[in-house]
Write an enzyme that holds these catalytic residues in place. Sequence first.
Site, PDB file in Angstrom:
ATOM      1  CG  ASN A  68      29.128  26.478  90.171  1.00 55.18           C
ATOM      2  OD1 ASN A  68      28.174  26.360  89.407  1.00 55.18           O
ATOM      3  ND2 ASN A  68      29.890  27.552  90.186  1.00 55.18           N
ATOM      4  NE  ARG A 396      24.386  22.999  78.794  1.00 57.50           N
ATOM      5  CZ  ARG A 396      24.454  21.858  79.473  1.00 57.50           C
ATOM      6  NH1 ARG A 396      23.330  21.251  79.813  1.00 57.50           N
ATOM      7  NH2 ARG A 396      25.621  21.329  79.805  1.00 57.50           N
ATOM      8  NE  ARG A 426      27.414  14.818  82.935  1.00 57.24           N
ATOM      9  CZ  ARG A 426      27.728  13.527  83.039  1.00 57.24           C
ATOM     10  NH1 ARG A 426      26.838  12.673  83.489  1.00 57.24           N
ATOM     11  NH2 ARG A 426      28.915  13.106  82.670  1.00 57.24           N
ATOM     12  CG  HIS A 456      30.231  21.606  73.116  1.00 58.52           C
ATOM     13  ND1 HIS A 456      31.196  22.586  73.132  1.00 58.52           N
ATOM     14  CD2 HIS A 456      29.432  21.859  74.176  1.00 58.52           C
ATOM     15  CE1 HIS A 456      30.997  23.386  74.159  1.00 58.52           C
ATOM     16  NE2 HIS A 456      29.936  22.978  74.806  1.00 58.52           N
ATOM     17  CE1 TYR A 489      25.350  31.097  81.884  1.00 60.29           C
ATOM     18  CE2 TYR A 489      25.911  29.527  80.169  1.00 60.29           C
ATOM     19  CZ  TYR A 489      25.421  29.784  81.426  1.00 60.29           C
ATOM     20  OH  TYR A 489      25.012  28.755  82.218  1.00 60.29           O
ATOM     21  NE  ARG A 585      33.722  29.742  83.636  1.00 57.99           N
ATOM     22  CZ  ARG A 585      32.952  29.045  82.810  1.00 57.99           C
ATOM     23  NH1 ARG A 585      32.372  29.626  81.792  1.00 57.99           N
ATOM     24  NH2 ARG A 585      32.775  27.750  82.985  1.00 57.99           N
ATOM     25  CG  HIS A 613      29.967  30.097  77.725  1.00 57.75           C
ATOM     26  ND1 HIS A 613      29.382  29.830  76.504  1.00 57.75           N
ATOM     27  CD2 HIS A 613      30.012  28.910  78.382  1.00 57.75           C
ATOM     28  CE1 HIS A 613      29.070  28.539  76.433  1.00 57.75           C
ATOM     29  NE2 HIS A 613      29.452  27.960  77.556  1.00 57.75           N
TER      30      HIS A 613
END
Length: 707
Positions: A68, A396, A426, A456, A489, A585, A613
């Site tokens: 991270n 993704r 990204r 998104h 997730y 979160r 998530h």
Amino acid sequence: MPSVDPAHPPHATTPRTVPDGASLDHPALYFNRELGEIDFNWRVLAQALDDRTPLLERVRFLAITASNIDEFVQKRVGGLKRQQVAGVSALSPDGRTPGEQLDLIRIALRDLYAAMTSLWHDTLCPALRDRADIDVCTYDALSKDQQAHVDRYFHDSLYPILTPLAVDPGRPFPFISNLSLSLAVTLREPEGDTEQFARIKVPASRGRWFSVGGDNQLIAIEDIIAHHVDKLFPGMEVLGVYPFRVTRNANIARDEEEADDLIAMISEELRERRFAQVVRLELPSAMPESVRSYLCHKLALSDADLYEVESPLALTDLADLADYPRPGLTYEPWQPVIPKRLAPDRDTTADIFAVLRQSDLLVHHPYELFSATVLRLLEEAAEDPHVLAIKQTLYRTSDDSPTVAALVRAAELGKQVAVLVEVKARFDEANNIEWGKKLEDAGVHVAYGIVGLKTHAKATLIVREETQGIRTYCHIGTGNYHVETARLYTDLGLLTASPDIGEDVTNLFHYLTGYAPEQRYHRLLVAPRHMRGTLYELIDAEIATQQRGGEGRIIAKMNGLDDVGIIQKLYEASQAGVRIDLIVRGLSRLRPQLPGYSDNIRLLSIVGRFLEHDRVVYFGNDGDPRLFLGSADWRHRNLSDRVEALTPVTAPDLKERLIGILDAALRDNRLAWDLSADGQYRQRHPGDDDPRGLHQVLMHRARDTTA
């Protein structure tokens, strides 16, 4: 660094005193966004510090924290440095310049580095040796026979692929790629006085850890190379060998308005990222000042960009050790369940379309099986002769993706298939470009997003010809169509045959693939044109309810909260008496429990074995709650710079289930961290009560509903 209490780790956030009568845009009302992300990583590291976490999972959390931070430095530090160089004078909402933020980040990261290094050397490495029979050791700690084994490995497998690069007037300083591990070697001729420099790149192709006769004793590859480095420079005297690692800026500027070909532009950006400006240099404290100065000069860095990290560098690679088979030292395996309505023993002849015609279905991963729900819908649609078209957003996805395979199969069977591939996801750009080309080769209509916006939204549309005419089936979710992350997730999705939502999703895809900037929606909230305004209206409605003597109520669960407009609306609602619970979160700019501004706002963060998530929003609506789920956090980028979609959930049983999930999160006394106005996160503790960790509670519920 002294030992860190996992329940009260240091916090990076440094709030300011709020003056009397401050307006809602005063900088003291906002936490710093960058420090909030570092604080989140303290909470991740706290899982590794906590001895209640299984040992190998503690190692994994340490690796996740390191990963991270790598991403944070590439994206955020790199971006701030670009702003600083460009002379950007605009202040952040908390009133800081790019340079001031960089100074705060450096201080905060050095504390975090110290805690990570100390945890590995003092706690986890010894515990692996004693409890897991995994001994990460140095060359000198090996027996003579083991050393001979390592010597042979170096000669046979490493020596042929290493490329020592000398630096002298005829050979320039080499390019050092992003996040690669290198060795700086200082040398001189036996009869000379001049110190020479050479660089050796540690090959990633061999893995980080070499097993010395079995899987219980490991040595880092760079340690093997360092011990044998004299073999690479015969005739020279080796003075020293020092590992180092560089991080490059990931924020390459895009001129999307001028880009005729978005795919070509993104591909060029990937190439540029390798060569981008260096923004961090990690090195051991033992590296001499002369070598540090030399590297700083060649990499155009200042002392402020140096981070001392005791070996091993790149703690991200510790994730390899967490996968070792050691029963009892990991979380108990979790097998997601199949929802009762989709269980194969209920009615093996019923297709998923018949199930959805009866009523909507809410799915929650990883508690419920992705392949038996969302993927099943897609795979059945691909094979069903009555399905005419499939449309999907692809942000993704996984290697060897079954989602992509189903889309390809549908196209091969003659269905109209359209996919919006987001090439600006990204660090997944190259992968997504590859998937886009594969889909195009199969005859799928592939679009690559809207100029200036990142797509998104997580949506699938299936158009089916039935006896009574054309009917649509949709999935709107919070997570990517990724079979692997669906096990890690927490994500929610609504499967529905609602005509209104079907029409909205149809319009959404027309907007994404065609020209429809004024598209209208009946029930979906779609960013960037409509979502923000509707959220403001919903918050205002809770204020009005409170002012009429009712009970205004807002609960929102998300990944991050930094949008100033939304925060100001929440402050207004709190000042009016509306009770607000936020489950965030990651980072938050909002300061909860601040007298006069956010007295009625509580904010908590949940960090545990699954990555939180899902995004859910609850508005009390004067006793008739309105609930939404979807892809959007309450961050500026989600509301203003991305195409996002939130869908209402209206079926009473599904609303009750969502409320139950939110309630379980608010009642968590094991994984939850409460944020206070001073910026400190404090972990809840069960005390004498039974632990009510959200993940464990929802796993029990999932089992119970299928029992």
